[in-house]
Design a protein around this motif. Structure first.
Motif, PDB file in Angstrom:
ATOM      1  N   GLU A 168      43.728 -30.703   8.729  1.00  0.00           N
ATOM      2  CA  GLU A 168      43.781 -29.377   9.340  1.00  0.00           C
ATOM      3  C   GLU A 168      42.628 -28.487   8.911  1.00  0.00           C
ATOM      4  OE1 GLU A 168      47.255 -27.259   9.994  1.00  0.00           O
ATOM      5  OE2 GLU A 168      48.532 -29.014  10.230  1.00  0.00           O
ATOM      6  N   LEU A 169      42.295 -28.543   7.628  1.00  0.00           N
ATOM      7  CA  LEU A 169      41.202 -27.687   7.177  1.00  0.00           C
ATOM      8  C   LEU A 169      39.865 -28.190   7.718  1.00  0.00           C
ATOM      9  CD1 LEU A 169      41.775 -25.207   5.052  1.00  0.00           C
ATOM     10  CD2 LEU A 169      43.637 -26.801   5.475  1.00  0.00           C
ATOM     11  N   CYS A 170      39.710 -29.518   7.791  1.00  0.00           N
ATOM     12  CA  CYS A 170      38.470 -30.048   8.395  1.00  0.00           C
ATOM     13  C   CYS A 170      38.370 -29.634   9.858  1.00  0.00           C
ATOM     14  CB  CYS A 170      38.435 -31.573   8.299  1.00  0.00           C
ATOM     15  SG  CYS A 170      37.982 -32.166   6.656  1.00  0.00           S
ATOM     16  N   GLU A 171      39.496 -29.634  10.548  1.00  0.00           N
ATOM     17  CA  GLU A 171      39.434 -29.257  11.964  1.00  0.00           C
ATOM     18  C   GLU A 171      38.930 -27.822  12.146  1.00  0.00           C
ATOM     19  OE1 GLU A 171      42.969 -28.831  14.597  1.00  0.00           O
ATOM     20  OE2 GLU A 171      41.895 -30.348  15.759  1.00  0.00           O
ATOM     21  N   ILE A 172      39.322 -26.953  11.230  1.00  0.00           N
ATOM     22  CA  ILE A 172      38.822 -25.582  11.304  1.00  0.00           C
ATOM     23  C   ILE A 172      37.295 -25.576  11.272  1.00  0.00           C
ATOM     24  CG2 ILE A 172      38.708 -23.371  10.073  1.00  0.00           C
ATOM     25  CD1 ILE A 172      41.557 -23.856   9.112  1.00  0.00           C
ATOM     26  N   THR A 173      36.735 -26.305  10.309  1.00  0.00           N
ATOM     27  CA  THR A 173      35.277 -26.355  10.208  1.00  0.00           C
ATOM     28  C   THR A 173      34.662 -27.021  11.444  1.00  0.00           C
ATOM     29  OG1 THR A 173      35.492 -26.511   7.810  1.00  0.00           O
ATOM     30  CG2 THR A 173      33.364 -27.115   8.745  1.00  0.00           C
ATOM     31  N   LEU A 176      35.090 -24.297  14.215  1.00  0.00           N
ATOM     32  CA  LEU A 176      34.500 -22.969  14.031  1.00  0.00           C
ATOM     33  C   LEU A 176      33.040 -23.001  13.600  1.00  0.00           C
ATOM     34  CD1 LEU A 176      37.395 -20.910  12.392  1.00  0.00           C
ATOM     35  CD2 LEU A 176      36.918 -21.321  14.811  1.00  0.00           C
ATOM     36  N   VAL A 177      32.618 -24.080  12.933  1.00  0.00           N
ATOM     37  CA  VAL A 177      31.224 -24.162  12.487  1.00  0.00           C
ATOM     38  C   VAL A 177      30.397 -25.003  13.448  1.00  0.00           C
ATOM     39  CG1 VAL A 177      29.687 -24.856  10.599  1.00  0.00           C
ATOM     40  CG2 VAL A 177      31.953 -23.907  10.076  1.00  0.00           C
ATOM     41  N   ARG A 183      29.188 -23.056  22.272  1.00  0.00           N
ATOM     42  CA  ARG A 183      29.842 -23.110  23.573  1.00  0.00           C
ATOM     43  C   ARG A 183      30.306 -21.695  23.934  1.00  0.00           C
ATOM     44  NH1 ARG A 183      27.492 -27.167  23.572  1.00  0.00           N
ATOM     45  NH2 ARG A 183      28.229 -29.309  23.796  1.00  0.00           N
ATOM     46  N   ILE A 184      30.666 -21.487  25.178  1.00  0.00           N
ATOM     47  CA  ILE A 184      31.195 -20.192  25.610  1.00  0.00           C
ATOM     48  C   ILE A 184      32.703 -20.172  25.351  1.00  0.00           C
ATOM     49  CG2 ILE A 184      31.548 -18.657  27.606  1.00  0.00           C
ATOM     50  CD1 ILE A 184      28.610 -18.878  26.978  1.00  0.00           C
ATOM     51  N   GLY A 185      33.203 -19.036  24.873  1.00  0.00           N
ATOM     52  CA  GLY A 185      34.650 -18.884  24.769  1.00  0.00           C
ATOM     53  C   GLY A 185      35.215 -19.301  23.433  1.00  0.00           C
ATOM     54  N   GLY A 186      36.349 -19.966  23.437  1.00  0.00           N
ATOM     55  CA  GLY A 186      37.017 -20.357  22.192  1.00  0.00           C
ATOM     56  C   GLY A 186      37.388 -19.131  21.383  1.00  0.00           C
ATOM     57  N   ARG A 187      37.311 -19.260  20.071  1.00  0.00           N
ATOM     58  CA  ARG A 187      37.632 -18.122  19.206  1.00  0.00           C
ATOM     59  C   ARG A 187      36.385 -17.344  18.814  1.00  0.00           C
ATOM     60  NH1 ARG A 187      40.998 -22.236  15.681  1.00  0.00           N
ATOM     61  NH2 ARG A 187      39.465 -23.493  16.834  1.00  0.00           N
ATOM     62  N   ASN A 188      35.279 -17.569  19.547  1.00  0.00           N
ATOM     63  CA  ASN A 188      34.052 -16.829  19.252  1.00  0.00           C
ATOM     64  C   ASN A 188      34.317 -15.331  19.274  1.00  0.00           C
ATOM     65  OD1 ASN A 188      32.420 -19.057  18.928  1.00  0.00           O
ATOM     66  ND2 ASN A 188      31.751 -19.092  21.079  1.00  0.00           N
ATOM     67  N   ASP A 189      33.603 -14.622  18.420  1.00  0.00           N
ATOM     68  CA  ASP A 189      33.810 -13.185  18.280  1.00  0.00           C
ATOM     69  C   ASP A 189      32.439 -12.588  17.985  1.00  0.00           C
ATOM     70  OD1 ASP A 189      34.702 -10.653  17.714  1.00  0.00           O
ATOM     71  OD2 ASP A 189      35.465 -11.173  15.720  1.00  0.00           O
ATOM     72  N   MET A 190      31.910 -11.845  18.941  1.00  0.00           N
ATOM     73  CA  MET A 190      30.562 -11.297  18.721  1.00  0.00           C
ATOM     74  C   MET A 190      30.446  -9.911  19.339  1.00  0.00           C
ATOM     75  SD  MET A 190      28.668 -13.822  21.412  1.00  0.00           S
ATOM     76  CE  MET A 190      29.991 -15.033  21.267  1.00  0.00           C
ATOM     77  N   GLY A 350      30.694 -16.500  15.674  1.00  0.00           N
ATOM     78  CA  GLY A 350      31.946 -17.260  15.648  1.00  0.00           C
ATOM     79  C   GLY A 350      33.137 -16.430  15.196  1.00  0.00           C
ATOM     80  N   PHE A 351      34.186 -17.130  14.812  1.00  0.00           N
ATOM     81  CA  PHE A 351      35.462 -16.502  14.463  1.00  0.00           C
ATOM     82  C   PHE A 351      35.385 -15.731  13.145  1.00  0.00           C
ATOM     83  CE2 PHE A 351      39.669 -16.978  12.350  1.00  0.00           C
ATOM     84  CZ  PHE A 351      40.446 -16.274  13.260  1.00  0.00           C
ATOM     85  N   ALA A 352      34.679 -16.277  12.155  1.00  0.00           N
ATOM     86  CA  ALA A 352      34.669 -15.665  10.814  1.00  0.00           C
ATOM     87  C   ALA A 352      33.266 -15.173  10.465  1.00  0.00           C
ATOM     88  CB  ALA A 352      35.146 -16.681   9.772  1.00  0.00           C
ATOM     89  N   HIS A 353      33.152 -13.895  10.268  1.00  0.00           N
ATOM     90  CA  HIS A 353      31.855 -13.282   9.987  1.00  0.00           C
ATOM     91  C   HIS A 353      31.654 -13.056   8.496  1.00  0.00           C
ATOM     92  CE1 HIS A 353      30.901 -11.738  14.244  1.00  0.00           C
ATOM     93  NE2 HIS A 353      31.739 -12.731  14.334  1.00  0.00           N
ATOM     94  N   VAL A 354      30.464 -12.496   8.160  1.00  0.00           N
ATOM     95  CA  VAL A 354      30.231 -12.063   6.778  1.00  0.00           C
ATOM     96  C   VAL A 354      29.919 -10.581   6.778  1.00  0.00           C
ATOM     97  CG1 VAL A 354      29.504 -14.284   5.815  1.00  0.00           C
ATOM     98  CG2 VAL A 354      27.802 -12.800   6.910  1.00  0.00           C
ATOM     99  N   LYS A 355      30.369  -9.946   5.698  1.00  0.00           N
ATOM    100  CA  LYS A 355      30.169  -8.506   5.569  1.00  0.00           C
ATOM    101  C   LYS A 355      28.679  -8.160   5.541  1.00  0.00           C
ATOM    102  CE  LYS A 355      31.786  -4.604   2.807  1.00  0.00           C
ATOM    103  NZ  LYS A 355      32.309  -4.170   1.499  1.00  0.00           N
TER     104      LYS A 355
END
Lengths: 403, 403
Positions: A168-173, A176-177, A183-190, A350-355
């Motif tokens: 499960e954790l590998c699937e996240i990477t 998301l990475v 690609r367009i869509g998914g959990r992208n956040d920009m 992507g889904f997880a950004h950096v401050k």
């Protein structure tokens, strides 16, 4: 999961005292929930009378922000603790000490690094850590090389591969990475100003996708070493004297480059952030110089120590062949640049950004910083064969401008 | 192991009838132990009245020739049966059908391929199998591609990787194929006339060792697909109509090239054997032509079908990127040539030989055949990047002479 209960600041003291005799009988307790991640509860319990404290981290069976809709394999708690214990031994203490792990509650009680700072926070306050590059490369070289087939008995290594299969954790990477940002869509956040840019520079660049696909399959198939799996500057505690790496819940057997590349990317993103945040002057120049040197040193010290430790610990008969260690290291370094590029891109769109990047206050500068970050990342991915030395990074990082 | 007892021709009929209702009540039994391998007992039980039969294969907890001194993980029996069942489904029956597996006895009861011949034996009698190349490439493409991350759900694939971790059998390959033949000593076994040759051409060739080391680490780390793990011509049953692959006890998640390369090597070794055994004439020319075509076809049909099936079954989003499947296939083909070379070498100087080469009756020709085999193998390993087509193999094989 029968005996699993989520801990609270009300229950945490009794829980710790039922599992350890860490605290004195006259302890005066202070408890707080300090978790800011997505997957776990994290508490600090402090005895204010005797000035001692511990950290308690409990894995949640779902992603926190989802309110329970996104389930997450809770066994990662067991993986994380086992890796901390192994890394503690392999690195002579460059990770927090584990006091207890509880398979019913998926809960670990460990050393409180109270006199450390999360490195991302420290860097965003323009602090520098003079011993960091040396200590983190000790951590990387030891955790990676000592868990590989170069060194370990091959049968024992295969048992570790099995133990640390972490789907499960590998699937996240993987998603998301290595997939969604291209690609367009998914959990992208920009941000709005990146929408067209992401489409043309990332989603429509087939040459880039091809290189990322190669890196993705390397991530999925190359069971080279037991990785931390998430070595960004938010997973590292530092102070002027010491470095400690936390949160190895993404650990699994994968390509060494994944750990080294994630770190390099996060140093570069702080560099770009610093360029955008700070007005020109000595403070800015000092921090940029520090980051440039740290980036260069991480790559060069990793390479230098890797070759040195190899000679001391290699056991595989074929791995002793002249030229093999240099070939092996070069492959790690080449893919390090590719990973760094993927990490820089996913932190932008992507889904997880950096401050570091998201909190640049000026809209124009933030847009420039994010786009510059993405373009440099593409360069690293496509030209990764050129990035086998610290000097190669130093050159491209030095050339970054936001003008 | 409490309930484990070695079967004998006396106990085998009762055993089969306790596990299956395969045989009719009026059966007239005939039993024989037909195993010639090192690791298992193999029985055929036949009902001569109704002309039906089954094969029973029981894993032994030690290597047979060692008399018990070389213990061997008996769980490979469970791995073998699970792989046979999976391969039966994936290939629409290109492996024997399993009737029963017994975890107490590590014993599988399966289809008797009584109207088939072991391919190595058939080839040594100069038979040809017109449908073989087509059928074996179906087997290879389906078993390999359909168990990879290209196609499978990545989490399910990781569960299979875990299930098929096979430390002891992999260690045999790591030592006997990828290490000992390139070093002095170990379990190497070679004729006197090869001792100096092995030293200078193999053990002292550091450039060769370097390439073999790369292939060895690919074998150990690249969890690409569920391999058979030992696709030599002794693991294949054939007749004029059909092909069946047996004995997948070396199965594990490894590089696809390992299965394809082992097969190619065994076809080439039969070619060299034919050159040495048979006097010039039509029979020899026909067999050489058949082997040359079969070798070429195996490589080309594998490549052609691989790309075709890829398009039909690919699920990974990044794997759909234009150019990726060609890149992926090329990597498999390049390493196929490397594996073929390692297999040819280990069959000449290592622990386990092939009858094709060892039984050439004339000493001078046998020496020439073995040395030619080793030199061609070195060429394949060192120049593996050139061997991405059947034509490339055809060219070097056609040039082989024993003059």
């Amino acid at each position: 999961m029968d005996k699993y209960v989520e801990l609270t600041t009300e229950t945490i003291v009794d829980y710790v005292n039922s599992k350890t005799d860490f605290f004195a009988s006259d302890a005066v307790y202070e408890c707080e929930e300090i978790g800011d991640g997505n997957l776990n509860l994290v508490f600090r319990v402090k005895d204010t009378k005797n000035n001692t404290s511990v950290i308690i981290k409990q894995a949640l069976p779902y992603v926190r922000v989802s309110g329970g809709d996104w389930p997450m394999d809770i066994n990662r708690g067991a993986i994380e603790t086992a890796v901390l214990e192994l890394h503690y031994e392999l690195t002579d203490g460059l990770v927090p000490k584990v006091y207890s792990f509880d398979r019913d509650m998926y809960c670990v009680i460990m050393e409180d690094l109270y006199d450390y700072t999360i490195m991302r926070t420290g860097l965003l306050e323009y602090n520098s850590y003079p011993k960091f590059a040396d200590q983190i490369t000790d951590y990387l070289v030891k955790t990676l090389l000592l868990t590989s087939d170069v060194v370990m008995d091959h049968k024992d290594k295969k048992e570790l591969v099995k133990k640390y299969i972490n789907p499960e954790l590998c699937e996240i990477t993987e998603q998301l990475v290595y997939t969604e940002p291209f690609r367009i869509g998914g959990r992208n956040d920009m941000e709005d100003f990146l929408v067209d840019f992401q489409k043309t520079e990332l989603a429509e660049d087939e040459e880039l996708s091809l290189e990322v696909a190669k890196l993705k399959f390397d991530f999925m198939n190359n069971a080279q070493a037991l990785l931390h799996g998430d070595v960004h500057t938010g997973s590292i505690f530092v102070n002027q004297e010491n470095t400690r790496v936390i949160d190895p819940e993404f650990a699994f057997y994968g390509p060494m480059a994944y750990d080294v590349g994630a770190l390099v990317a996060n140093l570069i993103m702080n560099y770009i952030s610093t360029l955008a945040w700070l007005p020109e002057g000595e403070k800015r120049q000092n921090h940029l110089d520090y980051l440039l040197t740290a980036t260069k040193d991480v790559v060069d010290l990793f390479a230098e120590k890797f070759l040195k430790l190899w000679d001391e610990v290699v056991t595989d008969e074929m791995a002793k062949t002249p030229g093999f260690k240099e070939w092996y290291l070069e492959d790690v370094l080449v893919n390090t640049a590719g990973v760094a590029g993927c990490e820089m891109i996913r932190r932008s769109v992507g889904f997880a950004h950096v401050k570091d990047l998201d909190s640049i206050p000026d809209d124009t500068l933030r847009e420039k910083a994010l786009k510059t970050n993405i373009l440099l990342a593409k360069h690293l991915i496509k030209n990764r064969h050129e990035f086998t030395t610290g000097a190669a990074y130093q050159k491209v990082v030095k050339e970054i401008t936001l003008d």
